[in-house]
Design an enzyme around this catalytic site. Structure first.
Site, PDB file in Angstrom:
ATOM      1  N   ASN A 126      -7.003 -13.374   4.818  1.00 36.48           N
ATOM      2  CA  ASN A 126      -7.669 -13.624   6.092  1.00 36.48           C
ATOM      3  C   ASN A 126      -8.841 -14.596   5.939  1.00 36.48           C
ATOM      4  O   ASN A 126      -9.031 -15.486   6.755  1.00 36.48           O
ATOM      5  CB  ASN A 126      -8.129 -12.303   6.709  1.00 36.48           C
ATOM      6  N   TRP A 136       0.810  -1.211   0.000  1.00 35.06           N
ATOM      7  CA  TRP A 136       0.000   0.000   0.000  1.00 35.06           C
ATOM      8  C   TRP A 136       0.854   1.277   0.000  1.00 35.06           C
ATOM      9  O   TRP A 136       0.570   2.223  -0.732  1.00 35.06           O
ATOM     10  CB  TRP A 136      -0.979  -0.039   1.177  1.00 35.06           C
ATOM     11  N   LYS A 151     -12.096  -5.198   9.492  1.00 33.86           N
ATOM     12  CA  LYS A 151     -12.530  -5.963   8.309  1.00 33.86           C
ATOM     13  C   LYS A 151     -11.886  -7.348   8.285  1.00 33.86           C
ATOM     14  O   LYS A 151     -12.511  -8.318   7.858  1.00 33.86           O
ATOM     15  CB  LYS A 151     -12.185  -5.204   7.030  1.00 33.86           C
ATOM     16  N   VAL A 164       3.029 -15.009   7.395  1.00 31.25           N
ATOM     17  CA  VAL A 164       3.066 -14.659   8.817  1.00 31.25           C
ATOM     18  C   VAL A 164       1.626 -14.626   9.331  1.00 31.25           C
ATOM     19  O   VAL A 164       0.681 -14.704   8.560  1.00 31.25           O
ATOM     20  CB  VAL A 164       3.742 -13.288   9.043  1.00 31.25           C
ATOM     21  N   GLY A 187     -10.219   2.911   2.707  1.00 32.40           N
ATOM     22  CA  GLY A 187     -11.258   2.589   1.720  1.00 32.40           C
ATOM     23  C   GLY A 187     -11.000   1.242   1.081  1.00 32.40           C
ATOM     24  O   GLY A 187     -10.012   0.568   1.390  1.00 32.40           O
TER      25      GLY A 187
END
Lengths: 346, 346
Positions: A273, A30, A208, A296, A153
């Site tokens: 996830n 990011w 999230k 990880v 976002g």
């Protein structure tokens, strides 16, 4: 994939003085994507990486082969060390390191930062010891001296750098700060909405992954789409409860930084996830999964551990997320939890 | 798939007098699933089908081979004609026909219905000519003489009959009516939440397919997950605007019958509407798709046509849904629409 053509970007006139200098701390996917965006918008970017080999890659190959492979970075992205000169030359500093490193990284630059600086958090999560959101860690480290903003976002880094139409929310107590950051970041493929609800904006991004892990587990255990959609709705209400604890507003939770980001994480096939959750639900042990997938501990697991402390601190009712936590840490049977959940009044 | 065991269902004691008689009008997938549920909960179900061959199937094979194949219906589901005797014997009537047939079917039973009857809408959509929600059509046909309720939520029929944990919302102006219907329907794999927001509860179900078609088109056109998540959030806000027009509340829209059902429709791989949207986005013509997939015009297309009339009637801002409608009906370039959308202030 549809993307915006190069010439269309350059046509997009910047209102800020092009050539101005900004810093980005953290060269994960990011941080690198935001550096790319800022550079394409005409700014000179000083990008600092926690990892030396990533910095060398970017310097020598003009690519972040570890976190954002296949994307050539513009020449006005320059790797740097966190020095007095770096910080003095860039009045806007984007913070894109994982939450657990935010405090220590900020402490490195504390002495160089003045009240003219704007620090923009791109990090998503909650500091485990203090239960603080990234913007609050920034305020804490600098004794409220600097201006703080947060950007969040539904934006996969690898899509943003391919110029896929994307939108996010920029938040700051000061609307002038929101305006300024918007002028740096937005263009005709990246739209920013402004809000003063800086706490609310960070809550969706922080939780999230808890939702993704939780729904992944429910899926892996063999429940159907009806159950997943029921628990998704319940989870959104629990994220809303969490927002109340952090001082965020409901309308923010059901906007881009909340619902939008949760939807991306739970719908997209890219979510680490959700994948880990699904394998956990299928009965694999966490260490097996991490070994097999060469990864990880995903962020959602860590945040899930914090949820219990937050629930305790705020006396919050979070039956779904706490049920998942009990399933994970205490080996409780999820069917028993769900049975009681089906019959409880909410 | 995890499901609730047969013996666990029978253990679930019913508070209402078991053996009481209810009618279900419409033997599509959902009407049949609700009949199954009611019968398993101990009630005698009079099920009426619009299609004679479906009725014969159910009578002879104890299966709805067209709409819910592979599920054996309990012996206390009996097919029936809509006669005076049927309606007089069942004070609770579930209405499970497609919205466009609701008025004509209700007119058949109008003369037999008294003020002791409760009519429960299971239909999802808006009547095209009048722009009325199903509960309002019921009130209209019976001049507000009967009690009206509406049931809606994220529930695939084929999962409910496999006893996958599911939840939905039951709504009526009268809380006593909600209580009564809950006692008929709920058990340990089907949870009902109660609300008085009967209009709000029907809005999610009416427009979820518009969202699914719209996001399907965006996906088919080649946009990425960032764009889809952005437009999903925008779409939810437009559904919220639509709820305002119909007199529904925001909290209902972000609950099970709204967000939950939209999530199911847009996430699940079962959605006809998303699939059709995707093919439309890829450039196929609607008639080609319907021929190839051997299907009728999906509900979302019809509702999308109504959206323009609703926007006009209520003077509503619905840029995403109206943009999709223009793309579909007027052949407007979606990229041009999206470009203007990215730069518009919302």
């Amino acid at each position: 994939m549809i993307f915006t053509k190069e010439k269309e970007i350059t046509e997009c006139k910047r209102k800020v003085s092009v050539g101005s200098c900004v810093s980005v701390l953290g060269a994960g996917a990011w941080g690198t994507a935001i550096s790319y965006l800022l550079a394409k918008n005409g700014h000179n970017v000083l990008l600092w990486s926690l990892e030396e080999d990533v910095a060398l890659d970017i310097k020598n190959l003009k690519q972040n082969t570890r976190y954002l492979p296949g994307v050539e970075l513009p020449s006005n992205v320059v790797t740097t060390n966190v020095t007095q000169s770096t910080i003095e030359h860039s009045k806007i500093v984007f913070v894109a390191v994982p939450v657990k490193f935010v405090r220590s990284v900020l402490e490195k630059i504390r002495e160089f930062v003045t009240d003219e600086h704007v620090l923009v958090s791109l990090s998503k999560g909650v500091e485990q010891k203090t239960l603080l959101l990234p913007s609050k860690i920034i305020a804490d480290v600098f004794n409220d001296k600097v201006s703080v903003a947060a950007l969040s976002g539904p934006t996969f880094a690898n899509e943003l750098v391919r110029r896929v139409y994307s939108a996010a929310v920029i938040a700051s107590d000061k609307t002038s700060v929101c305006e300024r950051i918007t002028q740096f970041l937005s263009n005709n493929f990246f739209k920013l909405y402004k809000t003063t609800d800086i706490c609310g904006v960070q809550v969706g991004g922080a939780f999230k992954n808890v939702m993704a892990i939780s729904l992944g587990i429910v899926c892996g255990l063999g429940y159907g789409e009806n159950t997943i959609s029921f628990l998704f709705t319940q989870g959104m209400q629990e994220i809303n409860v969490l927002a109340g604890f952090f001082g965020g507003k409901q309308e923010t939770i059901y906007g881009l930084s909340g619902l939008g980001d949760v939807f991306l994480t739970c719908r997209g096939s890219h979510s680490k996830n959700f994948k880990v959750g699904k394998l956990l639900g299928q009965g694999y042990q966490l260490h097996e999964i991490l070994e097999q997938q060469k990864m990880v501990v995903p962020e959602g697991i860590n945040t899930l551990y914090s949820v219990k402390d937050i629930a305790k601190a705020g006396n919050l009712a979070l039956p779904f997320f706490l049920g998942i936590r009990e399933y994970l840490t205490d080996g409780k049977c999820f069917k028993v939890l769900l049975d009681s959940f089906m019959n409880m009044k909410l």
